[in-house]
Design an enzyme around this catalytic site. Structure first.
Site, PDB file in Angstrom:
ATOM      1  N   ASP A   1      27.142   0.131  -5.300  1.00 20.01           N
ATOM      2  CA  ASP A   1      27.397   0.791  -6.372  1.00 20.01           C
ATOM      3  C   ASP A   1      28.439   1.746  -6.350  1.00 20.01           C
ATOM      4  O   ASP A   1      29.419   1.905  -7.286  1.00 20.01           O
ATOM      5  CB  ASP A   1      26.044   1.756  -6.943  1.00 20.01           C
ATOM      6  CG  ASP A   1      26.294   2.440  -8.019  1.00 20.01           C
ATOM      7  OD1 ASP A   1      26.355   1.926  -9.253  1.00 20.01           O
ATOM      8  OD2 ASP A   1      26.045   3.756  -7.881  1.00 20.01           O
TER       9      ASP A   1
ATOM     10  N   HIS B   1       0.805  -1.105   0.058  1.00 23.41           N
ATOM     11  CA  HIS B   1      -0.150   0.041  -0.009  1.00 23.41           C
ATOM     12  C   HIS B   1       0.958   1.157  -0.021  1.00 23.41           C
ATOM     13  O   HIS B   1       2.003   1.090   0.350  1.00 23.41           O
ATOM     14  CB  HIS B   1      -0.890   0.006   1.258  1.00 23.41           C
ATOM     15  CG  HIS B   1      -1.995  -1.069   1.340  1.00 23.41           C
ATOM     16  ND1 HIS B   1      -1.622  -2.385   1.704  1.00 23.41           N
ATOM     17  CD2 HIS B   1      -3.197  -1.099   0.866  1.00 23.41           C
ATOM     18  CE1 HIS B   1      -2.766  -3.210   1.543  1.00 23.41           C
ATOM     19  NE2 HIS B   1      -3.695  -2.432   1.119  1.00 23.41           N
TER      20      HIS B   1
ATOM     21  N   GLU C   1       8.621  -1.111   4.412  1.00 22.64           N
ATOM     22  CA  GLU C   1       9.263   0.181   4.012  1.00 22.64           C
ATOM     23  C   GLU C   1      11.013   0.279   4.618  1.00 22.64           C
ATOM     24  O   GLU C   1      11.937   0.582   4.216  1.00 22.64           O
ATOM     25  CB  GLU C   1       8.586   1.463   4.615  1.00 22.64           C
ATOM     26  CG  GLU C   1       7.407   1.867   3.620  1.00 22.64           C
ATOM     27  CD  GLU C   1       6.276   0.721   3.564  1.00 22.64           C
ATOM     28  OE1 GLU C   1       5.578   0.868   2.572  1.00 22.64           O
ATOM     29  OE2 GLU C   1       6.175   0.040   4.417  1.00 22.64           O
TER      30      GLU C   1
END
Length: 293
Positions: free
Chosen positions: A262, A211, A248
């Site tokens: 990265d 959601h 989250e």
């Protein structure tokens, strides 16, 4: 046919008369036999030819003797339906012939493969039942197994929070470069922190059935760990809403870890991201949960 049978009977009894010298007795028996053979044909074709019923004027002993002699010459008595075999049969004998005997298992027969197959079949059935039972508890799985988004409209708005963490193992050489802030792309920990916060806010776009939650707080902390030359990442998310923020928090630490990789991949390809996990959560119907408790 009757003429042929009568001729054969006459020839046989003539032979017996010549050999045994009992012509008068056998001739009398022959008359009775011919009467017994013709009587059912004239009056009742459906009756058996060789009858054991005692008629008026006929001695029962003579009839039995004639039946035995005729059976010795022509074979067993024909059955009422015209087929060979006995005219009557005991029901218990018939039942014993119809009922199949119980199978016997040889002593050398090995039952282990059959028992193993039965156990494997039972295990598969139990696993299928357990799978169906667990599937019914998964909120993102429909009745027929299709994916679905959970309807949370009936839930109450409560304060919710979740804490997650992970580890990025750099190796000593890369760890020293990050510690000295000498990586070519700049501040590794600072960029990863911002990436983690932004990742938490984009969770509903990355995870299809999540959601879109109005987050009230997101925290992402990164700490260099010299013991194993790694970066320890911790992320926390909070909101006041109808569903939890576990995803989250997990997304925040995962995106932060990927950003560290990265930023450092030019120095090493041997970097490892590990131990992504939820540490604790609070709020909602299930209440408080903590790992290890």
């Amino acid at each position: 046919f009757r003429f042929a049978i009568d001729s054969l009977c006459s020839s046989c009894f003539f032979f017996f008369n010549c050999v045994c010298g009992e012509g008068s007795k056998m001739l009398s028996k022959l008359r009775h036999a011919m009467f017994l053979r013709r009587y059912p044909i004239v009056f009742s074709p459906t009756k058996r030819v060789f009858s054991s019923k005692i008629f008026d004027g006929i001695d029962a002993q003579i009839v039995n003797e004639l039946n035995q002699e005729m059976q010795s010459i022509f074979g067993a008595e024909p059955s009422p339906d015209g087929f060979s075999g006995p005219a009557t049969m005991d029901f218990s004998e018939l039942k014993s012939k119809i009922e199949s005997p119980k199978p016997t298992i040889p002593e050398h027969f090995d039952l282990k493969p059959q028992n193993q197959y039965q156990k494997a079949t039972q295990y598969e059935q139990d696993a299928e039942m357990a799978s169906n039972s667990n599937m019914s508890r998964l909120t993102h799985v429909g009745v027929s197994g299709e994916a679905q988004m959970v309807d949370v409209s009936s839930k109450d708005n409560t304060k919710r929070s979740a804490l997650a963490c992970c580890k990025v193992i750099l190796g000593q050489r890369v760890f020293d470069l990050v510690l000295a802030n000498q990586m070519g792309k700049g501040d590794v920990l600072g960029v990863a922190k911002i990436a983690g916060i932004n990742g938490a806010k984009q969770t509903s776009s990355l995870i299809p059935l999540c959601h879109n939650i109005a987050l009230t707080h997101v925290r992402v902390d990164l700490r260099l760990n010299p013991e194993d030359f790694s970066v320890d990442i911790e992320g926390e998310a909070s909101c006041t809403g109808k569903t939890g923020v576990e995803m989250e928090a997990l997304t925040a630490v995962s995106v932060a870890a990927l950003t560290v990789y990265d930023m450092c991949k030019a120095a090493s390809k041997d970097i490892c991201i590990t131990d992504v996990r939820l540490e604790r959560k609070s709020g909602g119907k299930s209440g408080f949960w903590s790992r290890g408790e």
